[in-house]
Design an enzyme around this catalytic site. Sequence first.
Site: not given
Ligand code: PEP
Length: 237
Positions: A8, A10, A87, A89, A157, A163, A199
């Site tokens: 992803n 973003k 997601h 976000e 998630e 992040g 992460s």
């Molecule tokens: C995400 O935004 O779906 C995600 C998993 O981000 P990160 O791997 O940076 O934690």
Amino acid sequence: MRKLAAGNWKMNGLDADLNGFASLPNGPSELLICPPATMISALRVRFPDHIQLGAQDCHAEVSGAYTGEISAHMLREAGASHVILGHSERRDAFDESDDDVAEKAEAAYDAGLIAIICVGESLSERDSGNTLDVIRTSLAASVPDAATPQTTIIAYEPVWAIGTGRTPTLEQIAEVHDFIHTTLQSRFGATFRILYGGSMKPGNAADICALPHVSGGLIGGASLSPDDFGAIAQALS
Ligand code: PEP
């Protein structure tokens, strides 16, 4: 079935950043990159077929007066095969509800896209012991009755792991994946792919993906580097 490495990007990705992605090998894991929607049609031409492309959101309607929005049919026409929905976000910054996510998933099915539906608890929900209740509620309302394992992938998630460099323990991930698997099995009588996201890095991908009911990863930050994304794809298998 092969594990899925889903990146992803973003709101990241300009032409200059693309070196290295097109040569990611067709290895032991399936590859999916979800770039900004503006890049999908160009990347469909530049990337080999084994690198699938997805979008990061879609609108629930096919067309109409929705300034700034993009429909699932448009994404499909641009070359997407998948779309990430719900997601955290988008849930946080754009107030998307579970019902919104379900409507978008139905639009994705109509367009022939595979919906990657994200669910996950906040830190306060985890700390207060409500993780599984949050996941249960979110799955019930954001996964449409029409979902099938062919049209739908779930991404677990935990919001506090996205992040941040923090990841749940393997036991915590295993508990939630087992719960999602069992919940969907009893509702649909079918086994769905369930990705872990939050992460994920080359150093932790193998251990996470070795857990039962972990079908791959949804990878944010580390998917911006072809070396890291490629290493995770290798480690997943
Ligand atoms: C995400 O935004 O779906 C995600 C998993 O981000 P990160 O791997 O940076 O934690």
